[in-house]
Write an enzyme that holds these catalytic residues in place. Structure first.
Site, PDB file in Angstrom:
ATOM      1  N   TRP A 101       6.424   3.419  -2.802  1.00 30.45           N
ATOM      2  CA  TRP A 101       5.814   4.561  -3.499  1.00 30.45           C
ATOM      3  C   TRP A 101       6.622   5.827  -3.290  1.00 30.45           C
ATOM      4  CZ3 TRP A 101       3.315   2.381  -7.015  1.00 30.45           C
ATOM      5  CH2 TRP A 101       2.559   1.237  -6.775  1.00 30.45           C
ATOM      6  N   ASP A 167       0.894  11.955  -0.713  1.00 29.31           N
ATOM      7  CA  ASP A 167       0.293  10.834  -1.428  1.00 29.31           C
ATOM      8  C   ASP A 167      -0.652  10.127  -0.453  1.00 29.31           C
ATOM      9  OD1 ASP A 167      -0.384   8.515  -2.729  1.00 29.31           O
ATOM     10  OD2 ASP A 167       1.669   7.905  -3.228  1.00 29.31           O
ATOM     11  N   LYS A 191      -7.991   2.619  -4.573  1.00 30.97           N
ATOM     12  CA  LYS A 191      -7.809   2.042  -3.247  1.00 30.97           C
ATOM     13  C   LYS A 191      -9.045   2.287  -2.382  1.00 30.97           C
ATOM     14  CE  LYS A 191      -3.623   1.016  -4.549  1.00 30.97           C
ATOM     15  NZ  LYS A 191      -2.573   2.001  -4.571  1.00 30.97           N
TER      16      LYS A 191
HETATM   17  C1  LIG Z   1      -1.250   2.214  -5.390  1.00 30.13           C
HETATM   18  C2  LIG Z   1      -0.455   3.367  -4.937  1.00 30.13           C
HETATM   19  C3  LIG Z   1       0.227   4.204  -5.851  1.00 30.13           C
HETATM   20  C4  LIG Z   1       0.239   3.934  -7.332  1.00 30.13           C
HETATM   21  O1  LIG Z   1      -0.986   4.210  -7.883  1.00 30.13           O
HETATM   22  P1  LIG Z   1      -1.233   4.093  -9.455  1.00 30.13           P
HETATM   23  O2  LIG Z   1      -2.598   4.724  -9.567  1.00 30.13           O
HETATM   24  O3  LIG Z   1      -1.214   2.648  -9.796  1.00 30.13           O
HETATM   25  O4  LIG Z   1      -0.189   4.867 -10.159  1.00 30.13           O
HETATM   26  C5  LIG Z   1       0.915   5.277  -5.347  1.00 30.13           C
HETATM   27  N1  LIG Z   1       0.951   5.546  -4.036  1.00 30.13           N
HETATM   28  C6  LIG Z   1       0.318   4.768  -3.130  1.00 30.13           C
HETATM   29  C7  LIG Z   1       0.397   5.111  -1.672  1.00 30.13           C
HETATM   30  C8  LIG Z   1      -0.409   3.659  -3.555  1.00 30.13           C
HETATM   31  O5  LIG Z   1      -1.038   2.887  -2.652  1.00 30.13           O
END
Ligand SMILES: *Cc1c(COP(=O)(O)O)cnc(C)c1O
Length: 356
Positions: A101, A167, A191
């Site tokens: 990511w 993030d 998540k």
């Molecule tokens: C799943 C995830 C993403 C991507 O998320 P999307 O909503 O599918 O774009 C980005 N960063 C982290 C840490 C993730 O776990």
């Protein structure tokens, strides 16, 4: 059969939330209408989005100069929205690369300004959190708090002059955070919060309005601030279900309580991985291990498919590791009960007795 959902995302939601969300589809607040068919401008929906925003502010103790926004396009769209909104061409942003990511975030930011990769753990397959000195000049420092795929997590955020952009997709609201260190926090809902389709962005007021470039209306954070995330139709149902999870989280005792539960669940699983001779954790250093996504291997790879099949026969789903890592991954987000983690560790212990 009782199911134990260890998927990494979309992921487990509290049973109570699923039940309430189903009720809302059939008859929302006894209105005789489905939550799916009411105007986002209606009083009922306005209350939903306002409650979601207020609960995030309350649960994270956000000061008044932070805005809570609901965006679309997933966390992945934040990879470009962040530099587009915050970084001028001649300014420097620092990124720490801790996995897939962060790598994607770096690739996007490169086009908007001067990007420095401050540290990386790519040399060891991203199995640790790298050390670095926090710069005292620059626009921001970008971090990924929890690396969903590899199973590492930042346990202490650096102090410093640079605002941290983080993030937090896979550990959002899993523990208390020192908000003042952060200029912007973002998290895809699927998540640890709700269904896929909405992304939460928390942004400090002074981060906005400092870039010279033109930003398209719907990619400009200021549009979301001004219009309460309703410049256009927001992802109403994902926001509704997220609001239900936020209520659940508050009723459960908030993020402090969650952190205690999450630590207890992770401890149970890592202890099994440390003591069971047939399994081993992927992340060597205890300090870097994720409390959300526990990655591990079976030491006899011939048994991998067999163990996976036994797990599934016992209602344990979603423990296959990410295709880029292999092995196993058990995602034990907020909604995962400790009893389900125990079902997994009991099976591991029993399996080793029989086949180890
Ligand atoms: C799943 C995830 C993403 C991507 O998320 P999307 O909503 O599918 O774009 C980005 N960063 C982290 C840490 C993730 O776990």
């Amino acid at each position: 059969m009782k199911m134990h959902n260890f998927y990494a995302g979309p992921a487990i939601l509290p049973k109570e939330v699923i039940k309430e969300a189903a009720k809302g589809v059939l008859n929302f607040n006894n209105s005789g209408l489905s939550v799916l068919e009411i105007s986002h401008r209606s009083k009922d929906f306005t209350k939903v989005i306002e409650t979601a925003e207020a609960l995030i502010k309350e649960l994270l103790n956000l000061p008044d100069n932070y805005h809570v926004l609901f965006t679309t396009g997933g966390a992945s769209s934040q990879f470009f929205m962040i530099p587009m909104n915050l970084l001028n061409k001649d300014e420097t942003a620092y990124y720490v690369n801790t996995g897939t990511w962060s790598t994607k975030a770096i690739a996007e930011a490169n086009h908007f300004g001067n990007l420095v990769e401050l540290a990386s753990s790519a040399d060891k397959g991203f199995n640790y959190i790298p050390k670095y000195k926090t710069p005292n000049k620059g626009k921001y420092l970008h971090l990924t708090s929890n690396n969903t795929i590899y199973g590492t997590q930042i346990q202490h955020f650096p102090k410093g002059d640079l605002p941290i952009i983080c993030d937090m997709s896979s550990d959002f609201l899993s523990r208390p955070i020192d908000v003042e260190k952060f200029g912007l926090i973002y998290a895809g809902a699927q998540k640890n919060l709700g269904p896929a389709g909405v992304t939460v962005v928390i942004v400090r007021d002074d981060m906005l309005g400092t870039v010279k470039r033109h930003i398209p209306t719907l990619l400009d954070y200021r549009t979301f601030v001004k219009k309460g995330s309703m410049f256009n139709t927001p992802p109403a149902y994902p926001i509704y279900v997220s609001m239900l999870t936020l209520k659940w989280l508050k009723a459960k005792g908030g993020v402090e309580k969650m952190e205690r539960l999450n630590k207890s669940k992770a401890k149970l699983l890592y202890k099994e991985l440390e003591t069971n001779p047939l399994f081993s954790p992927n992340i060597p250093n205890n300090r870097d291990r994720s409390l959300m996504n526990v990655t591990f291997q079976i030491t006899n790879p011939k048994l991998e498919a067999d163990f996976l099949a036994e797990a599934e026969a016992n209602g344990i789903v979603g423990i296959k590791g990410h295709r880029s890592v292999g092995g196993f991954r058990a995602s034990i987000y907020n909604a995962m009960p400790r009893s389900s983690v125990k079902v997994l560790t009991d099976l591991m212990a029993d399996y080793t007795k029989r086949k180890g």
